[in-house]
Design a protein around this motif. Structure first.
Motif, PDB file in Angstrom:
ATOM      1  N   ASP A   1       0.823  -1.209   0.000  1.00  0.00           N
ATOM      2  CA  ASP A   1       0.000   0.000   0.000  1.00  0.00           C
ATOM      3  C   ASP A   1       0.858   1.262   0.000  1.00  0.00           C
ATOM      4  N   LEU A   2       1.927   1.255   0.785  1.00  0.00           N
ATOM      5  CA  LEU A   2       2.784   2.431   0.857  1.00  0.00           C
ATOM      6  C   LEU A   2       3.512   2.670  -0.470  1.00  0.00           C
TER       7      LEU A   2
ATOM      8  N   ILE B   1       3.873   5.804  -5.633  1.00  0.00           N
ATOM      9  CA  ILE B   1       3.826   5.765  -7.092  1.00  0.00           C
ATOM     10  C   ILE B   1       2.673   6.622  -7.603  1.00  0.00           C
ATOM     11  N   GLU B   2       1.541   6.547  -6.932  1.00  0.00           N
ATOM     12  CA  GLU B   2       0.391   7.380  -7.316  1.00  0.00           C
ATOM     13  C   GLU B   2       0.723   8.860  -7.148  1.00  0.00           C
ATOM     14  N   ARG B   3       1.337   9.221  -6.023  1.00  0.00           N
ATOM     15  CA  ARG B   3       1.727  10.611  -5.791  1.00  0.00           C
ATOM     16  C   ARG B   3       2.744  11.078  -6.827  1.00  0.00           C
TER      17      ARG B   3
ATOM     18  N   VAL C   1       4.106   7.099 -14.163  1.00  0.00           N
ATOM     19  CA  VAL C   1       4.965   6.292 -13.303  1.00  0.00           C
ATOM     20  C   VAL C   1       4.256   4.962 -13.123  1.00  0.00           C
ATOM     21  N   ASP C   2       4.892   3.905 -13.586  1.00  0.00           N
ATOM     22  CA  ASP C   2       4.272   2.589 -13.541  1.00  0.00           C
ATOM     23  C   ASP C   2       5.123   1.621 -12.733  1.00  0.00           C
TER      24      ASP C   2
ATOM     25  N   GLN D   1      11.570   7.841  -3.564  1.00  0.00           N
ATOM     26  CA  GLN D   1      12.555   8.696  -4.235  1.00  0.00           C
ATOM     27  C   GLN D   1      12.043   9.192  -5.582  1.00  0.00           C
ATOM     28  N   ILE D   2      11.278   8.388  -6.286  1.00  0.00           N
ATOM     29  CA  ILE D   2      10.664   8.847  -7.536  1.00  0.00           C
ATOM     30  C   ILE D   2       9.714  10.013  -7.237  1.00  0.00           C
TER      31      ILE D   2
END
Length: 160
Positions: A18-19, A24-26, A39-40, A144-145
């Motif tokens: 979940d984290l 990745i969603e953010r 971002v996938d 980091q992304i």
């Protein structure tokens, strides 16, 4: 530029998955304003080969099959160099500005990455001298992304 986080191993349901998904969603939302088209997360099965060398070779083949054409490969590996978040943002920003269409950030399986895959990467990064569980490495890469996107956008998430 499209960002792809390729990980050997599948996350089990729970707070770690979940984290990573939340970061990745953010990152996808924050990245749109700075030229990241998406971002996938791509999860690959671990090899079941008996020998570590064979497992790494099979996993490298699966990773290569998922790389977008012309993608810059960034390998997370314990033998990689350490960069500050700002330097990592600078690197991805320069790649984007030079017209690279995709960056594939890769995390190998429990045995690590095949030497030829690691050697062929444009950049090999380490999270430091300590060893971290695979799920934490995935979360740290995803964070980091997101941090890169906020740094490039001038967002106050990152503080020096």
């Amino acid at each position: 530029m499209r960002l792809l986080l390729i990980c050997v191993g599948r996350s089990k349901p729970g707070p770690e998955r979940d984290l990573a998904a939340r970061y990745i969603e953010r990152a996808g939302a924050a990245g749109r304003s700075v030229g990241f088209t998406g971002v996938d997360l791509c999860e690959l099965d671990e090899s079941r080969a008996r020998r570590a060398e064979d497992r790494k070779a099979e996993e490298a083949k699966a990773i290569r099959a998922r790389l977008p054409p012309g993608a810059e490969v960034i390998a997370f590996d314990e033998r990689g160099k350490t960069l500050s978040s700002r330097d990592f943002a600078r690197h991805l920003g320069q790649s984007r500005d030079h017209g690279i269409g995709a960056a594939a950030l890769i995390i190998g399986g429990p045995d690590g990455l095949a030497p030829d895959l690691r050697a062929g990467a444009a950049l090999a990064l380490s999270f430091g001298a300590m060893t971290f569980p695979h799920q934490l490495a995935r979360i740290m890469a995803a964070e980091q992304i997101y941090r890169v996107a906020t740094i490039l956008a001038g967002h106050p998430y990152h503080r020096d």
